[in-house]
Design a protein around this motif. Sequence first.
Motif, PDB file in Angstrom:
ATOM      1  N   ASN A  84       0.922  -1.032  -0.124  1.00 36.25           N
ATOM      2  CA  ASN A  84       0.025   0.126   0.153  1.00 36.25           C
ATOM      3  C   ASN A  84       0.778   1.078   0.104  1.00 36.25           C
ATOM      4  N   VAL A  85       0.628   2.170  -0.903  1.00 40.69           N
ATOM      5  CA  VAL A  85       1.386   3.524  -0.982  1.00 40.69           C
ATOM      6  C   VAL A  85       0.343   4.544  -1.038  1.00 40.69           C
ATOM      7  N   LYS A  86       0.481   5.471   0.034  1.00 42.36           N
ATOM      8  CA  LYS A  86      -0.360   6.655  -0.047  1.00 42.36           C
ATOM      9  C   LYS A  86       0.295   7.714  -0.562  1.00 42.36           C
ATOM     10  N   PRO A  87      -0.463   8.588  -1.441  1.00 40.26           N
ATOM     11  CA  PRO A  87      -0.049   9.586  -2.400  1.00 40.26           C
ATOM     12  C   PRO A  87       0.732  10.572  -1.575  1.00 40.26           C
ATOM     13  N   ARG A  88       1.508  11.266  -2.190  1.00 41.48           N
ATOM     14  CA  ARG A  88       2.247  12.467  -1.404  1.00 41.48           C
ATOM     15  C   ARG A  88       1.318  13.477  -1.292  1.00 41.48           C
ATOM     16  N   LEU A  89       1.613  14.325  -0.124  1.00 36.70           N
ATOM     17  CA  LEU A  89       0.679  15.208   0.400  1.00 36.70           C
ATOM     18  C   LEU A  89       0.559  16.237  -0.696  1.00 36.70           C
ATOM     19  N   PHE A  90       1.738  16.747  -1.137  1.00 35.40           N
ATOM     20  CA  PHE A  90       1.920  17.895  -2.282  1.00 35.40           C
ATOM     21  C   PHE A  90       2.368  17.489  -3.517  1.00 35.40           C
ATOM     22  N   GLY A  91       1.967  16.361  -4.150  1.00 33.92           N
ATOM     23  CA  GLY A  91       1.776  15.957  -5.272  1.00 33.92           C
ATOM     24  C   GLY A  91       3.162  15.914  -5.939  1.00 33.92           C
ATOM     25  N   LYS A  92       3.269  16.399  -7.166  1.00 26.85           N
ATOM     26  CA  LYS A  92       4.901  16.534  -7.862  1.00 26.85           C
ATOM     27  C   LYS A  92       5.762  17.210  -6.984  1.00 26.85           C
ATOM     28  N   LEU A  93       5.468  18.341  -6.289  1.00 23.46           N
ATOM     29  CA  LEU A  93       6.291  19.163  -5.403  1.00 23.46           C
ATOM     30  C   LEU A  93       6.868  18.422  -4.238  1.00 23.46           C
ATOM     31  N   SER A  94       6.410  17.155  -3.983  1.00 20.42           N
ATOM     32  CA  SER A  94       7.141  16.358  -3.061  1.00 20.42           C
ATOM     33  C   SER A  94       8.373  15.370  -3.539  1.00 20.42           C
ATOM     34  N   GLY A  95       8.481  15.345  -4.780  1.00 16.00           N
ATOM     35  CA  GLY A  95       9.455  14.453  -5.204  1.00 16.00           C
ATOM     36  C   GLY A  95       8.719  13.246  -5.674  1.00 16.00           C
ATOM     37  N   THR A  96       9.899  12.213  -6.007  1.00 10.93           N
ATOM     38  CA  THR A  96       9.230  11.015  -6.632  1.00 10.93           C
ATOM     39  C   THR A  96       9.733   9.469  -5.835  1.00 10.93           C
ATOM     40  N   ASP A  97      10.078   9.973  -4.627  1.00  9.63           N
ATOM     41  CA  ASP A  97      10.766   8.903  -3.838  1.00  9.63           C
ATOM     42  C   ASP A  97       9.654   8.348  -3.074  1.00  9.63           C
ATOM     43  N   ILE A  98       9.775   6.781  -2.784  1.00  5.65           N
ATOM     44  CA  ILE A  98       8.673   6.347  -1.657  1.00  5.65           C
ATOM     45  C   ILE A  98       9.531   5.671  -0.608  1.00  5.65           C
ATOM     46  N   ASP A  99       9.031   6.250   0.491  1.00  5.90           N
ATOM     47  CA  ASP A  99       9.778   5.350   1.647  1.00  5.90           C
ATOM     48  C   ASP A  99       9.248   4.159   1.827  1.00  5.90           C
ATOM     49  N   SER A 100      10.268   3.249   1.629  1.00  4.78           N
ATOM     50  CA  SER A 100       9.714   1.503   1.509  1.00  4.78           C
ATOM     51  C   SER A 100      10.595   0.644   2.699  1.00  4.78           C
ATOM     52  N   PRO A 101       9.798   0.088   3.112  1.00  4.17           N
ATOM     53  CA  PRO A 101      10.257  -0.849   4.415  1.00  4.17           C
ATOM     54  C   PRO A 101      11.425  -1.643   3.704  1.00  4.17           C
ATOM     55  N   VAL A 102      12.006  -2.316   4.655  1.00  6.08           N
ATOM     56  CA  VAL A 102      13.350  -3.387   4.184  1.00  6.08           C
ATOM     57  C   VAL A 102      12.631  -4.593   4.389  1.00  6.08           C
ATOM     58  N   LEU A 103      12.738  -5.547   3.227  1.00  8.75           N
ATOM     59  CA  LEU A 103      12.655  -6.894   3.388  1.00  8.75           C
ATOM     60  C   LEU A 103      13.564  -7.569   4.407  1.00  8.75           C
ATOM     61  N   GLN A 104      13.067  -8.403   5.226  1.00  8.27           N
ATOM     62  CA  GLN A 104      13.723  -9.221   6.246  1.00  8.27           C
ATOM     63  C   GLN A 104      13.606 -10.748   5.728  1.00  8.27           C
ATOM     64  N   TRP A 105      14.491 -11.283   5.318  1.00  3.89           N
ATOM     65  CA  TRP A 105      14.550 -12.660   5.186  1.00  3.89           C
ATOM     66  C   TRP A 105      15.484 -13.464   5.825  1.00  3.89           C
ATOM     67  N   ASN A 106      15.215 -13.708   7.067  1.00  5.07           N
ATOM     68  CA  ASN A 106      16.085 -14.374   8.305  1.00  5.07           C
ATOM     69  C   ASN A 106      15.852 -15.865   8.106  1.00  5.07           C
ATOM     70  N   GLU A 107      17.026 -16.410   8.026  1.00  2.00           N
ATOM     71  CA  GLU A 107      17.172 -17.849   8.084  1.00  2.00           C
ATOM     72  C   GLU A 107      17.926 -18.442   9.141  1.00  2.00           C
ATOM     73  N   ARG A 108      17.772 -19.325  10.089  1.00  2.00           N
ATOM     74  CA  ARG A 108      18.543 -20.137  10.928  1.00  2.00           C
ATOM     75  C   ARG A 108      18.711 -21.468  10.187  1.00  2.00           C
ATOM     76  N   ILE A 109      19.978 -22.002   9.781  1.00  2.00           N
ATOM     77  CA  ILE A 109      19.799 -23.080   9.072  1.00  2.00           C
ATOM     78  C   ILE A 109      20.826 -23.960  10.002  1.00  2.00           C
ATOM     79  N   GLU A 110      20.223 -25.104  10.488  1.00  2.00           N
ATOM     80  CA  GLU A 110      20.943 -26.100  11.268  1.00  2.00           C
ATOM     81  C   GLU A 110      21.465 -27.424  10.415  1.00  2.00           C
TER      82      GLU A 110
END
Length: 232
Positions: A40-66
Amino acid sequence: MKAKMTIDNLSIPYEKITTVGGRLSTEPAGHHFDLSFRVNVKPRLFGKLSGTDIDSPVLQWNERIEWFRYDDSTQQWEFVDEVAKDMYAFKPTSNTFRIWHSYRYLMATDDTNHPPAALKAMKSDDEARKWIAENGFSWNLAIRDVPAMGIAGGSGGGGGDSLVTGDTRRRVIYFDLGFSGHAERVRLVQILETFKGKLTICHLIRGDIQKATVDHPDNLDRWRFQLATCAR
């Protein structure tokens, strides 16, 4: 202010789990599964004036291999060691993470996500990201993993760190999957075992399963019996 991305509906759909190889095969054995979620991405508050970046969370793929080896003298399985890694942090450009790393926004243009015509017209991940940052959108995404282990032995499985390389070994992977800043997690366990070049356990369990349960001899024997009596 950047547009903000959130993730929900994190799951491992049962119908997307498939078994690879089998007791009658000499091919690597394991499973295919999908980590499915809603972006889900909410649009920027000020449209194009706010730039084109998206604050995206980092994928966490943790594996414990025994890793376990079989001691012929005692006829017992012995724990050797474990390797713990965040596989996405370790190698974000691997094929497993290709969709998330390189095409997470372009996948929003897929017909199954019912994109508006303007978004559907985007031809690159960068173009799609800019449109979504300005307008907002929600779409479904899935990351497919294919953890498998060679039947005759090997040296590259489990994140490139096979601690037991012969044709008799057991590998257990505890998966802990999610995204930074999000409490929702998905956990599962894969158990693969070979004995003298024959597959003896090929089992995948969804849920937060404790090590004591996975290592219990009664459970290991039950999973061996299940594989020994299946058609494959």
